[in-house]
Write an enzyme that holds these catalytic residues in place. Structure first.
Site, short mmCIF file in Angstrom:
data_model
loop_
_atom_site.label_atom_id
_atom_site.label_comp_id
_atom_site.label_asym_id
_atom_site.label_seq_id
_atom_site.Cartn_x
_atom_site.Cartn_y
_atom_site.Cartn_z
N ASP A 174 -3.02 1.64 4.46
CA ASP A 174 -3.04 2.33 5.74
C ASP A 174 -4.22 1.86 6.60
OD1 ASP A 174 -2.08 4.70 7.39
OD2 ASP A 174 -4.16 5.30 7.06
N GLU A 186 -0.83 -2.26 6.95
CA GLU A 186 -0.50 -1.75 8.28
C GLU A 186 -1.51 -2.34 9.26
OE1 GLU A 186 0.09 2.47 10.67
OE2 GLU A 186 -1.62 2.17 9.33
#
Length: 575
Positions: A251, A296
């Site tokens: 993330d 990401e």
């Protein structure tokens, strides 16, 4: 009329496209035999060899809270995911009742004060709503039995403001955890804007210095200049790998070090991020040399994404979703393939040829595909046909395959999976669904709606309803994923665009060594025809090997030409 770049793809013939019908049907006498995939798709019999099948390389994103509830408490859990694994992949390549995905990505499963879990309070435990570590190990074992990898979200950029580390650091400036976070005296630095658009600095609950939280006050950033933080995050990654996890979705990968002036082009900043991720990867490979890392890296510039392929296997390709959805909605080519040609060139150079693209349509942070397409089933099928004939490792967000809808706020794009209608739990034909592990599907539907009553799914046909409808979106996804396993060139091959007229046609060549196929999508609501001529070396496309409809027609023309006729909203693959 646009001319194709045949120097790039080895074709010099002009593809002339006309809205007239000619030639003979694939179903005609003397043509190659074909077999049916899931739903309305057909494939040439001679390329449907079970011994030559490979993995589809498609991964499925799961929000555990919203996926399947095993104990009736109204909240999805890990045992619920286990119960539904046969829906995703039953482990038998001969069956067509499952999606056939190669892996699953679990959104955060750690303890957290939020419903979504991106603010972690314990990195080595499972959220009590979801089950236990033992439940998680069962999930890994059962997924592996079926040939699926398991990757999980790992949120290392920040913790929860309720994490014991942060609570101690905020209340006690002399705590050993104080340097695990980033602090400032208010007068020492200017106000900075966060990655989410709000303030980056927040008042400490203990008073005194402010702390950095570039996404939200409930997510204080960790200080990766501190060696203890880096060691702890590496140890956490190793902990999960030793339990059997195959990799991580990382993330906020480009926000480990943040330029609070908003300068995303700062090369020194990127180098610091890359240095950390290299350290992280090398340490994890001590446990699993084949660990899969997908980052990401949400950025519109391929030049800024490319360097991350030095340390990640994949980075999510946000551009693909934008262009695929735009093409489907507008019913015209968006130059997606040409964009990918340029992107992949940069990624190939940065990775030394080892990158795996990770395209997707939308994910848990974006309005759902079907809502973007205003509920149009034909457009949703075309978006899927584009995504699942692209190279790399496509990711499918749970419920996308049945057309679930949802628009922000975030809770409404993460609604419960619609396994069955709330009443009855059976299709119109009264057929049950074996993949639901013997548990009445009505129990799933009722339990999940006790967690959150869906606001957007009234018009979404359930999994159960779509299983008995060959023309459903679910069958379309199943067939496309099956097609990838039967035509490995769709997984590993390069992509080269061909320009066609009218604009409702999108075409690209997929090539892997000597093997090459041409994928042609008719994005529009009218029939279209293409004439494919041989290239300068005399090599020609000769026949149809797969199509989304038996009404696709092919015939041989003069001088080695192949005539291809596509009905509205259809896809053909020729070799």
């Amino acid at each position: 009329m646009k001319l194709g770049r045949y120097g790039l793809c080895g074709l010099v013939g002009l593809l002339t496209v006309m809205l007239i019908a000619s030639g003979c049907s694939w179903r005609g006498g003397g043509e190659p035999q074909h077999q049916t995939l899931s739903g309305t798709w057909i494939i040439a019999e001679d390329v449907n060899d079970p011994s030559a099948r490979s993995e589809s390389n498609v991964y499925y994103e799961i929000f555990v809270r919203a996926f399947a509830d095993s104990d009736g408490d109204g909240i999805g859990d890990l045992r619920g995911v286990v119960n539904m694994l046969d829906y995703l992949n039953d482990g038998d390549p001969e069956t067509t009742e499952d999606l056939g995905v190669s892996g699953i990505w679990l959104m955060p499963i750690h303890p957290s004060p939020s419903y979504h879990g991106y603010d972690v309070t314990d990195y080595r435990s499972i959220h009590p709503d979801y089950g236990t570590l033992e439940d998680f190990q069962v999930l890994i074992e059962e997924a592996h039995k079926r040939g699926m990898k398991v990757i999980m979200d790992l949120v290392v950029n920040h913790t929860s403001s309720e994490h014991p580390w942060f609570l101690e650091a905020a209340m006690d400036p002399s705590s050993p955890y104080r340097d695990w976070y980033v602090w400032r005296d208010e007068e020492d630095s200017p106000i900075a804007v966060s990655a989410a658009g709000g303030p980056a600095w927040h008042r400490s609950p203990g008073g005194g210095a402010d702390y950095l939280g570039v996404f939200w006050s409930g997510m204080p950033d960790l200080n990766f200049d501190h060696a203890a933080v880096r060691r702890e995050m590496i140890d956490i990654g190793k902990f999960w790998l030793e339990l059997g996890v195959d990799g991580f979705r990382l993330d906020a990968a480009k926000h480990i070090y943040e330029d609070l002036s908003g300068d995303e082009k700062n090369p020194a900043l990127q180098e610091r991020n890359l240095a950390w991720w290299k350290e992280f990867r090398e340490a994890l490979q001590e446990v699993n040399p084949d660990v899969y890392l997908v980052g990401e890296v949400w950025d519109s510039s391929p030049a800024r994404v490319a360097p991350y392929f030095q340390v990640f296997d994949s980075a999510f390709n946000f551009t693909v979703g934008e262009l695929a959805i735009s093409a489907a909605a507008r019913e015209e080519d968006s130059n997606l393939a040409f964009t990918l040609e340029r992107m992949h060139g940069a990624y190939d150079t940065a990775s030394g040829g080892g990158f795996i693209d990770a395209p997707f349509l939308t994910n848990h942070d974006q309005n759902r595909v079907m809502s973007n397409l205003r509920g149009d089933l034909n457009h949703a099928k075309m978006a899927a046909s584009i995504l699942l004939t692209l190279p790399g490792r496509p990711f499918v967000y749970y419920g996308e395959e049945i057309g679930m809808q949802g628009v922000k706020p975030d809770e409404e794009i993460r609604e419960p999976m619609k396994w069955a209608d709330e009443e009855g739990g059976t299709s119109a034909a009264g057929e049950g669904v074996p993949s639901l592990a013997g548990i009445p599907v009505s129990a799933y539907a009722e339990a999940m709606t006790r967690w959150r009553m869906p606001r957007h799914q009234a018009d979404t046909p359930s999994v159960l309803a779509q299983q008995s409808d060959p023309a459903s979106l679910l069958h379309h996804y199943r067939a496309l994923i099956q097609l990838r396993s039967r035509l490995p060139v769709l997984v590993s091959g390069t992509i080269l665009q061909l320009d066609l007229e009218p604009a409702q046609l999108m075409a690209y060549e997929r090539r892997d060594g000597a093997d090459r196929v041409l994928v042609v999508h008719n994005l529009g609501g009218s029939e279209a025809e293409a004439i494919l001529k041989p290239d300068a070396a005399g090599t020609a496309y000769e026949r149809l090997v797969a199509a989304s409809s038996s009404d696709v027609e092919v015939s041989s023309g003069e001088e080695g030409q192949l005539h291809l006729k596509l009905p509205p909203y259809s896809t053909a693959v020729v070799r």
